[in-house]
Scaffold this active site. Structure first.
Site, PDB file in Angstrom:
ATOM      1  N   ALA A   1       6.171  -1.994   3.586  1.00 26.04           N
ATOM      2  CA  ALA A   1       7.511  -1.399   3.484  1.00 26.04           C
ATOM      3  C   ALA A   1       7.645  -0.686   2.157  1.00 26.04           C
ATOM      4  CB  ALA A   1       8.591  -2.471   3.612  1.00 26.04           C
TER       5      ALA A   1
ATOM      6  N   GLN B   1      -8.495 -11.787   4.786  1.00 32.37           N
ATOM      7  CA  GLN B   1      -7.516 -10.763   5.158  1.00 32.37           C
ATOM      8  C   GLN B   1      -8.161  -9.700   6.045  1.00 32.37           C
ATOM      9  OE1 GLN B   1      -4.692  -7.416   3.028  1.00 32.37           O
ATOM     10  NE2 GLN B   1      -4.888  -9.394   1.996  1.00 32.37           N
TER      11      GLN B   1
ATOM     12  N   TYR C   1      -4.239   0.878  -4.392  1.00 35.01           N
ATOM     13  CA  TYR C   1      -2.997   1.400  -3.824  1.00 35.01           C
ATOM     14  C   TYR C   1      -2.301   2.294  -4.856  1.00 35.01           C
ATOM     15  CZ  TYR C   1      -3.611  -2.429  -0.419  1.00 35.01           C
ATOM     16  OH  TYR C   1      -4.110  -3.295   0.533  1.00 35.01           O
TER      17      TYR C   1
ATOM     18  N   TRP D   1       0.836  -1.204   0.000  1.00 35.70           N
ATOM     19  CA  TRP D   1       0.000   0.000   0.000  1.00 35.70           C
ATOM     20  C   TRP D   1       0.875   1.259   0.000  1.00 35.70           C
ATOM     21  CZ3 TRP D   1      -4.259   1.204   4.261  1.00 35.70           C
ATOM     22  CH2 TRP D   1      -4.991   2.331   3.871  1.00 35.70           C
TER      23      TRP D   1
ATOM     24  N   GLN E   1      13.545  -1.594   5.519  1.00 39.29           N
ATOM     25  CA  GLN E   1      12.314  -1.836   6.285  1.00 39.29           C
ATOM     26  C   GLN E   1      11.871  -3.288   6.189  1.00 39.29           C
ATOM     27  OE1 GLN E   1       9.874   1.183   4.388  1.00 39.29           O
ATOM     28  NE2 GLN E   1      10.096   2.561   6.137  1.00 39.29           N
TER      29      GLN E   1
ATOM     30  N   LEU F   1       1.939  -3.397  12.110  1.00 44.34           N
ATOM     31  CA  LEU F   1       2.671  -2.341  12.826  1.00 44.34           C
ATOM     32  C   LEU F   1       1.785  -1.149  13.151  1.00 44.34           C
ATOM     33  CD1 LEU F   1       6.063  -2.421  10.880  1.00 44.34           C
ATOM     34  CD2 LEU F   1       5.353  -3.739  12.883  1.00 44.34           C
ATOM     35  N   CYS F   2       0.487  -1.300  12.915  1.00 44.79           N
ATOM     36  CA  CYS F   2      -0.517  -0.281  13.252  1.00 44.79           C
ATOM     37  C   CYS F   2      -0.111   1.102  12.737  1.00 44.79           C
ATOM     38  CB  CYS F   2      -0.752  -0.243  14.767  1.00 44.79           C
ATOM     39  SG  CYS F   2      -2.309   0.571  15.237  1.00 44.79           S
TER      40      CYS F   2
ATOM     41  N   LYS G   1       8.985   4.569  16.741  1.00 43.34           N
ATOM     42  CA  LYS G   1       9.736   5.705  16.209  1.00 43.34           C
ATOM     43  C   LYS G   1       9.025   7.050  16.361  1.00 43.34           C
ATOM     44  CE  LYS G   1      12.017   2.691  12.840  1.00 43.34           C
ATOM     45  NZ  LYS G   1      12.185   2.367  11.405  1.00 43.34           N
TER      46      LYS G   1
END
Length: 328
Positions: A281, A176, A57, A21, A286, A207-208, A215
């Protein structure tokens, strides 16, 4: 890397998949195409062979980037491509759901062209479209499978009840849903249902939106148009609560020698009913970090401590509902 078998895909599938995305740029502050292509190539070389994308996307851009990367990879490494359909847009960028058989026929040809492939491994309904009977959509996908255009059929963002209706029209191989340490609603119904029914899951948002990378700080801001400007988790007191949870989770991650992101993905992979975790990523570094997410497990004491931390720091959890496109 850990691998599983997904019926009826005839290739082993990595339990970490690369989400694309962010590569489309839309809703993520833009992306660099050359870096994105290298990210896909490196992911496949490093054993992350599942690439998950969608036409929406970047309004076709992410699929085109994936297609360019696959052309460079060639037959050197096996890869598994998952894409989606069912969201259409106009020149103003307005989006609506459309899972009609006619729309499916248009989308499959466009996706095959952008990806440069003769067949798509996994074809998924992006969001449920209440205006089209789910079994009608399922039957249209079954016909595509019989024609050899797709290998497996999936849905995204469906409830168990919607899945039951869908399965009246044809087979369903994957589901999904969104899932991460901070967004766990599917533990109540969807994950147990998929586990019982033998439906594989590809969970997204592990990773929300970057919260679980550790970070961010209270004064972090995002570019105009960035998805996180619309996510209630990143606003005011909510943001401070989630950042407090992040800080309390870091020592547990460090205990296992993991970054917070690796820790979050490893936690998700250990949950009952989770088959695959998608890691978004846009740069090779990443996705390289994702390699440390498999091959280890949290002990029960730490799992219990995680639940305690979340209960103490986030009294009113916020789900991912803000991402849903408008109903027709």
């Amino acid at each position: 890397m850990e691998y599983i078998q997904l019926d009826p895909i005839d290739k082993k599938v990595s339990r970490i998949g690369l989400g694309t995305w962010v590569m489309g740029g839309w809703m993520w502050g833009g992306a660099d195409e050359k870096e994105a292509i290298q990210t896909i190539i490196k992911a496949i070389e490093w054993g992350i062979n599942l690439i998950d994308t969608a036409p929406i996307y970047g309004f076709g851009r992410a699929e085109e980037i994936v297609g360019k990367a696959l052309k460079l990879v060639g037959n050197s490494f096996p890869f598994v491509i998952a894409t989606k359909f069912g969201l259409e847009w106009n020149e103003r960028g307005e989006i609506r759901r459309n899972s009609s058989p006619a729309r499916i026929r248009q989308e499959i040809e466009a996706s095959l062209s952008r990806l440069g492939l003769p067949v798509i491994d996994l074809y998924q309904v992006h969001w449920p479209d209440a205006q089209v009977p789910f079994e009608e959509t399922a039957y249209a996908l079954l016909k595509l499978k019989e024609e050899g255009k797709i290998r497996a059929i999936g849905v995204s963002n469906f409830s168990p009840n919607q899945v039951e209706l869908f399965r009246k029209g044809g087979p369903l191989h994957t589901l999904q849903p969104p899932y991460n340490l901070f967004e766990r609603a599917i533990e109540k119904d969807l994950l147990p249902y998929c586990l019982q029914q033998g439906i594989a899951t590809l969970t997204y948002g592990v990773l929300c939106r970057g919260l679980l990378t550790g970070k961010f700080h209270p004064h972090t801001t995002f570019p105009e148009g960035d998805l996180r400007n619309y996510d209630p988790k990143f606003q005011g007191e909510n943001f401070r609560c989630y950042l407090q949870a992040v800080e309390k989770l870091k020592p547990i991650a460090a205990k296992y020698g993991k970054s917070l992101a690796q820790f979050a993905a490893g936690w998700a992979l250990g949950q009952p009913g989770v088959s695959i975790v998608l890691w978004g990523a846009r740069r090779p570094t990443q996705i390289k970090e994702a390699l440390g997410s498999t091959g280890w497990h949290l002990n029960k004491e730490d799992l219990d401590q995680i639940d305690t931390i979340l209960a103490q720091t986030i009294p009113r959890p916020i789900g991912p509902e803000f991402m849903a496109p408008l109903e027709n």
